[in-house]
Write a protein that holds these residues in place. Sequence first.
Motif, PDB file in Angstrom:
ATOM      1  N   GLY A   9      -0.756   6.552  -3.746  1.00  0.00           N
ATOM      2  CA  GLY A   9      -2.053   6.394  -3.094  1.00  0.00           C
ATOM      3  C   GLY A   9      -3.204   5.982  -3.981  1.00  0.00           C
ATOM      4  N   LEU A  10      -2.919   5.484  -5.188  1.00  0.00           N
ATOM      5  CA  LEU A  10      -4.004   5.098  -6.095  1.00  0.00           C
ATOM      6  C   LEU A  10      -4.618   3.746  -5.753  1.00  0.00           C
ATOM      7  N   ILE A  54       3.252   0.602 -11.883  1.00  0.00           N
ATOM      8  CA  ILE A  54       2.546   0.003 -10.751  1.00  0.00           C
ATOM      9  C   ILE A  54       3.136   0.514  -9.439  1.00  0.00           C
ATOM     10  N   GLN A  55       4.457   0.514  -9.337  1.00  0.00           N
ATOM     11  CA  GLN A  55       5.109   0.975  -8.104  1.00  0.00           C
ATOM     12  C   GLN A  55       4.742   2.425  -7.799  1.00  0.00           C
ATOM     13  N   ALA A  56       4.782   3.283  -8.813  1.00  0.00           N
ATOM     14  CA  ALA A  56       4.489   4.696  -8.598  1.00  0.00           C
ATOM     15  C   ALA A  56       3.031   4.905  -8.212  1.00  0.00           C
ATOM     16  N   ASP A  62       0.872  -1.177   0.000  1.00  0.00           N
ATOM     17  CA  ASP A  62       0.000   0.000   0.000  1.00  0.00           C
ATOM     18  C   ASP A  62       0.903   1.219   0.000  1.00  0.00           C
ATOM     19  N   GLY A  63       0.324   2.388  -0.225  1.00  0.00           N
ATOM     20  CA  GLY A  63       1.107   3.614  -0.187  1.00  0.00           C
ATOM     21  C   GLY A  63       1.479   3.972   1.240  1.00  0.00           C
ATOM     22  N   ALA A  64       2.743   4.273   1.492  1.00  0.00           N
ATOM     23  CA  ALA A  64       3.178   4.622   2.844  1.00  0.00           C
ATOM     24  C   ALA A  64       2.593   5.966   3.284  1.00  0.00           C
ATOM     25  N   ALA A  65       2.530   6.931   2.383  1.00  0.00           N
ATOM     26  CA  ALA A  65       2.047   8.267   2.734  1.00  0.00           C
ATOM     27  C   ALA A  65       0.529   8.378   2.623  1.00  0.00           C
TER      28      ALA A  65
END
Length: 293
Positions: A233-234, A226-228, A176-179
């Motif tokens: 947060g997508l 995918i990583q970005a 998941d997105g850390a931020a």
Amino acid sequence: MGDISKSNRALFDLDLLRALVTVADCGSFTVAATRLHSTQSTISQKLRRLEDLAGHRLLDRGARDVRPTDIGETVLGYARRMLALNEELAEALSSGGAPITIRFGVPEDFAAGRTTRLLAEFSRDHPRVKLEVSSGLSRALGEGYDRGELDLVLVKQRRGSREGVACWPEPMCWIDGAASPAFGNEPVPLVAFPPRGLYREDMIDAIEALGRAWRISFTSSSLGGIQAAVGDGLGISLLPARAVTAAHVVLGPESGLPVIDSIELVLLHRPSADPEVKVLAAMLVRMLGEAQA
């Protein structure tokens, strides 16, 4: 002497072309014969045979010297190139065989770092081998290999799908997105490879098993995309452990998401592959084995 019929084109003997080049360079049949360790009459016969093949007079034989005609100058240009190519071929064969090309397919997350350093090492040790490296989705690489378009491939597959030179387990992580975490959103946004992508169905099955709704929020055939997308947060995604970056947080057992252990890496080449392909394969096996240790 007439034009050569297009339906019966001449095949020019390199020995005859060498005689022409030597006579033109020496300006004399006598000197050319000495240089070619032959006789003047033999050299004259070769030039007559060449002129018969060409359908044109190639040399003007003067009282003191021999000069090429206009057509002879044209033939000389081709003759020098053909003799040079013959020398290149002889040199290639005498120095270990004609150059070969290895077409190697590799997933995007293996297309840099240790893999490229290994390929550079291989190229230094095998300067006559031309490497053509393609990166992409494992499905496309496997299909290219099956069509004969690739000689050696490293692909990801369902465990045991096909037997290869070697295989290794591929540890997977839910990220998941850390931020800007997205796992708590309803429906759960999924960042995925295109349909038929290897991890896509695993993600959907896992979310549905949790009883949660889902939607595909972002699709890309690029690992970097995918990583970005996850980092920004997508949505969440399922990726190999090596693809986790500082922009991600790993979703552990507390999320309820299952461990995915059904994916493996497999290296494929044909039994009839060139020795150089097998050497490169052995280097890759060592590299990947060390990474698993």
